[in-house]
Design an enzyme around this catalytic site. Sequence first.
Site, PDB file in Angstrom:
ATOM      1  N   LYS A  86       0.827  -1.204   0.000  1.00  0.00           N
ATOM      2  CA  LYS A  86       0.000   0.000   0.000  1.00  0.00           C
ATOM      3  C   LYS A  86       0.865   1.258   0.000  1.00  0.00           C
ATOM      4  O   LYS A  86       0.480   2.296  -0.557  1.00  0.00           O
ATOM      5  CB  LYS A  86      -0.948   0.021   1.193  1.00  0.00           C
ATOM      6  CG  LYS A  86      -2.204  -0.804   0.991  1.00  0.00           C
ATOM      7  CD  LYS A  86      -1.862  -2.221   0.609  1.00  0.00           C
ATOM      8  CE  LYS A  86      -3.004  -3.155   0.393  1.00  0.00           C
ATOM      9  NZ  LYS A  86      -2.527  -4.526   0.059  1.00  0.00           N
ATOM     10  N   HIS A 124     -22.657  15.337   2.186  1.00  0.00           N
ATOM     11  CA  HIS A 124     -22.473  15.748   0.789  1.00  0.00           C
ATOM     12  C   HIS A 124     -21.337  16.783   0.722  1.00  0.00           C
ATOM     13  O   HIS A 124     -21.240  17.657   1.575  1.00  0.00           O
ATOM     14  CB  HIS A 124     -23.769  16.381   0.275  1.00  0.00           C
ATOM     15  CG  HIS A 124     -23.647  16.992  -1.086  1.00  0.00           C
ATOM     16  ND1 HIS A 124     -23.654  16.244  -2.235  1.00  0.00           N
ATOM     17  CD2 HIS A 124     -23.496  18.293  -1.475  1.00  0.00           C
ATOM     18  CE1 HIS A 124     -23.530  17.041  -3.276  1.00  0.00           C
ATOM     19  NE2 HIS A 124     -23.424  18.296  -2.843  1.00  0.00           N
TER      20      HIS A 124
END
Length: 459
Positions: free
Chosen positions: A50, A441
Amino acid sequence: MNDYQLIVLGAGPGGYIAALRAAKLGLRTAVVENREVGGTCLNRGCIPTKTLLHSSGLYHEMLNSQYAAVTVTDAAIDLPLLKQRKEEISQKLSAGIVSMFKAAKVDLIAGTGKVISSDTVEITTDDGCRRCTADNILVATGSVPARPPIPGLELPGVMTSDELLENCDQPFRSMIIIGGGVIGVEFATFYTDLGCDVTIIEGLDRLLPNMDREIGQNLTQILKKRGAKIYTKAMVEGVKKGEDGLTVHFSAKGASEAVSGQAVLCAIGRRPNLENVFDSQLTPELDGRRLKVDDHYQTSIPHVYAIGDVSSPVQLAHVASAQGTACVEMLCGHAPSVDVSIVPGCVYCRPEIAVVGITEQEGKNLGLPIKAAKTVMFSNARTMIDNSDRSFIKLVARTDNHQLVGAQLMCQRSTDMISQLSQAIANHLTVEQLLGAMRPHPTFEEALHDCLETLKDSL
């Protein structure tokens, strides 16, 4: 009285978590480890790969940043420096575990442990051999890369993931990857980011064959778009040394094929690490190559337990950790605090992949009343801003009780989002209950709400 109440063989993600949990529950605990603390995950697997993928992703982003109104000149990736960073991160995390052992009063013994009886471990150290006794012994020795008996896999330049991580400072021009599973596609992502000519050879009909079919198909399109060549239903017959590097010979669709490259990665799985773990006089029962264990993780030898890759058919670091926790809790008379039957799986390609539970096809094969819904994320604001490749979320629920039973995500941040879906499945939550949560959002997670709405309408 025995020297310890629990001796753990192996300080990987299964062993060290089990040892820390045992110490917290009051057991006198020792861990025996003959390599770096943290095991394969920290030193030769999850964390190093990673680290590489993070850097290669940044490099790829810089080279393709025009979409974001950013112009980058002379971008370069320093592979020797990247290797150094990889090692520094592993070392820091490993040192952190050693510190946790000290704080928890867990004895860390540097050496190789061998189970010689149900209550005795022989430990070979630089200073010789000694024996320690314990009420219980936990084998958490993990797994090692598999090398099948294919001619030529012993040649120089043919590497497993272990050797490739050691050689990640080498600028390979071309690479052939044998195996299209998690390890293969993560390294394919890294090397295509660097501009390497990558070829993947997979024996089954698609990449990531253990996951939802659409995930493998979508990933194939994305990697091909980045220049990778992919052969499926292809069986490798041998590797030969040539003037221009290594040539892999294989058969695909009834025809003989050959592809050449500078290096070859053998990424066709891992096998349990059982070499010299048990005395020759002890013969624990096996399930194939794995140690066979019961519901309490006990082997056929009384008071000897096993967790993680050495005994589990699912070879994942978080599975080993969960099993280690559950095993120790049951040893101490507690109910397991983790549901080990709900296993999320993650792939750190781009976009990320995360899955949990069953697929729609698996549900149908089981005869369950199943419905699935999919949301393609072209209209998701964060996906648009991020300029992601084709991304989607697929959710699976039962039609009789509306409980979520599966999730397949192929989108950015999916590896962070999957935990809430794992919790939902473990706690038998319904689609309606999941819709009751407000999602912020703009986020990738908003697409979950859209998919849940579609799924609700179909139930």
